[in-house]
Design a protein around this motif. Structure first.
Motif, PDB file in Angstrom:
ATOM      1  N   ASP A  36       0.810  -1.228   0.000  1.00  0.00           N
ATOM      2  CA  ASP A  36       0.000   0.000   0.000  1.00  0.00           C
ATOM      3  C   ASP A  36       0.838   1.271   0.000  1.00  0.00           C
ATOM      4  O   ASP A  36       0.378   2.315  -0.444  1.00  0.00           O
ATOM      5  CB  ASP A  36      -0.999   0.020   1.159  1.00  0.00           C
ATOM      6  CG  ASP A  36      -0.334  -0.046   2.519  1.00  0.00           C
ATOM      7  OD1 ASP A  36       0.879  -0.297   2.586  1.00  0.00           O
ATOM      8  OD2 ASP A  36      -1.042   0.155   3.516  1.00  0.00           O
ATOM      9  N   ASP A  37       2.085   1.195   0.458  1.00  0.00           N
ATOM     10  CA  ASP A  37       2.938   2.388   0.478  1.00  0.00           C
ATOM     11  C   ASP A  37       3.911   2.447  -0.705  1.00  0.00           C
ATOM     12  O   ASP A  37       4.797   3.294  -0.743  1.00  0.00           O
ATOM     13  CB  ASP A  37       3.707   2.476   1.789  1.00  0.00           C
ATOM     14  CG  ASP A  37       4.598   1.270   2.044  1.00  0.00           C
ATOM     15  OD1 ASP A  37       4.488   0.279   1.294  1.00  0.00           O
ATOM     16  OD2 ASP A  37       5.394   1.321   2.997  1.00  0.00           O
ATOM     17  N   ALA A  38       3.732   1.545  -1.688  1.00  0.00           N
ATOM     18  CA  ALA A  38       4.603   1.539  -2.867  1.00  0.00           C
ATOM     19  C   ALA A  38       4.366   2.800  -3.696  1.00  0.00           C
ATOM     20  O   ALA A  38       3.236   3.275  -3.825  1.00  0.00           O
ATOM     21  CB  ALA A  38       4.340   0.302  -3.719  1.00  0.00           C
ATOM     22  N   GLU A  39       5.453   3.343  -4.233  1.00  0.00           N
ATOM     23  CA  GLU A  39       5.353   4.548  -5.057  1.00  0.00           C
ATOM     24  C   GLU A  39       5.214   4.172  -6.524  1.00  0.00           C
ATOM     25  O   GLU A  39       5.717   3.152  -6.961  1.00  0.00           O
ATOM     26  CB  GLU A  39       6.605   5.403  -4.890  1.00  0.00           C
ATOM     27  CG  GLU A  39       6.710   6.080  -3.555  1.00  0.00           C
ATOM     28  CD  GLU A  39       7.892   7.027  -3.502  1.00  0.00           C
ATOM     29  OE1 GLU A  39       8.200   7.656  -4.532  1.00  0.00           O
ATOM     30  OE2 GLU A  39       8.497   7.114  -2.442  1.00  0.00           O
ATOM     31  N   ASN A  40       4.567   5.046  -7.270  1.00  0.00           N
ATOM     32  CA  ASN A  40       4.506   4.914  -8.713  1.00  0.00           C
ATOM     33  C   ASN A  40       5.814   5.489  -9.245  1.00  0.00           C
ATOM     34  O   ASN A  40       5.985   6.702  -9.293  1.00  0.00           O
ATOM     35  CB  ASN A  40       3.299   5.659  -9.277  1.00  0.00           C
ATOM     36  CG  ASN A  40       3.207   5.550 -10.777  1.00  0.00           C
ATOM     37  OD1 ASN A  40       3.900   4.765 -11.397  1.00  0.00           O
ATOM     38  ND2 ASN A  40       2.349   6.345 -11.362  1.00  0.00           N
TER      39      ASN A  40
END
Length: 66
Positions: A41-45
Protein backbone atom coordinates in the motif's frame (compact mmCIF):
# COMPACT_ATOMS: atom_id res chain seq x y z
CA UNK A 1 0.49 -4.65 3.87
CA UNK A 2 -0.56 -5.91 0.46
CA UNK A 3 -3.60 -4.32 -1.14
CA UNK A 4 -5.35 -5.12 -4.42
CA UNK A 5 -3.83 -3.30 -7.38
CA UNK A 6 -7.20 -1.68 -8.13
CA UNK A 7 -7.20 0.07 -4.72
CA UNK A 8 -3.57 1.19 -5.11
CA UNK A 9 -4.24 2.50 -8.63
CA UNK A 10 -7.16 4.63 -7.47
CA UNK A 11 -5.07 6.03 -4.61
CA UNK A 12 -2.29 6.95 -7.05
CA UNK A 13 -4.50 8.43 -9.76
CA UNK A 14 -4.07 5.62 -12.30
CA UNK A 15 -6.62 3.62 -14.22
CA UNK A 16 -6.77 0.02 -13.04
CA UNK A 17 -5.96 -1.22 -16.55
CA UNK A 18 -2.86 1.02 -16.72
CA UNK A 19 -1.64 -0.21 -13.35
CA UNK A 20 -2.17 -3.81 -14.47
CA UNK A 21 -0.12 -3.23 -17.64
CA UNK A 22 2.67 -1.57 -15.63
CA UNK A 23 2.67 -4.49 -13.18
CA UNK A 24 2.91 -7.01 -16.00
CA UNK A 25 5.82 -5.11 -17.55
CA UNK A 26 7.66 -4.83 -14.22
CA UNK A 27 7.32 -1.04 -14.06
CA UNK A 28 5.77 -1.16 -10.58
CA UNK A 29 6.59 -3.68 -7.80
CA UNK A 30 3.36 -5.69 -7.86
CA UNK A 31 2.91 -9.43 -7.25
CA UNK A 32 0.46 -11.70 -9.00
CA UNK A 33 -1.34 -14.20 -6.79
CA UNK A 34 -3.57 -16.48 -8.79
CA UNK A 35 -5.33 -14.21 -11.25
CA UNK A 36 -5.16 -11.02 -9.17
CA UNK A 37 -2.42 -8.43 -8.69
CA UNK A 38 -1.38 -7.07 -5.28
CA UNK A 39 1.03 -4.35 -4.24
CA UNK A 40 2.32 -2.85 -1.00
CA UNK A 41 0.00 0.00 0.00
CA UNK A 42 2.94 2.39 0.48
CA UNK A 43 4.60 1.54 -2.87
CA UNK A 44 5.35 4.55 -5.06
CA UNK A 45 4.51 4.91 -8.71
CA UNK A 46 8.07 5.09 -10.02
CA UNK A 47 7.01 5.72 -13.62
CA UNK A 48 7.00 9.51 -13.95
CA UNK A 49 6.52 9.93 -17.67
CA UNK A 50 4.10 12.57 -18.89
CA UNK A 51 1.15 10.15 -18.59
CA UNK A 52 0.18 10.53 -22.25
CA UNK A 53 0.02 14.32 -22.27
CA UNK A 54 2.28 16.25 -24.57
CA UNK A 55 3.87 19.53 -23.49
CA UNK A 56 1.37 21.29 -25.69
CA UNK A 57 -1.59 19.85 -23.79
CA UNK A 58 0.00 20.40 -20.38
CA UNK A 59 0.10 24.11 -21.15
CA UNK A 60 3.89 24.39 -21.21
CA UNK A 61 5.47 26.88 -23.55
CA UNK A 62 7.02 25.14 -26.55
CA UNK A 63 8.44 28.24 -28.21
CA UNK A 64 5.71 28.45 -30.84
CA UNK A 65 6.52 25.02 -32.30
CA UNK A 66 3.88 22.36 -32.73
Amino acid sequence: MLVPLKVWAKKNGLAHSTARLKAGRGMIPAKKMGRDWFIEDDAENTDHRCNGLSKRWKGEDNGGKL
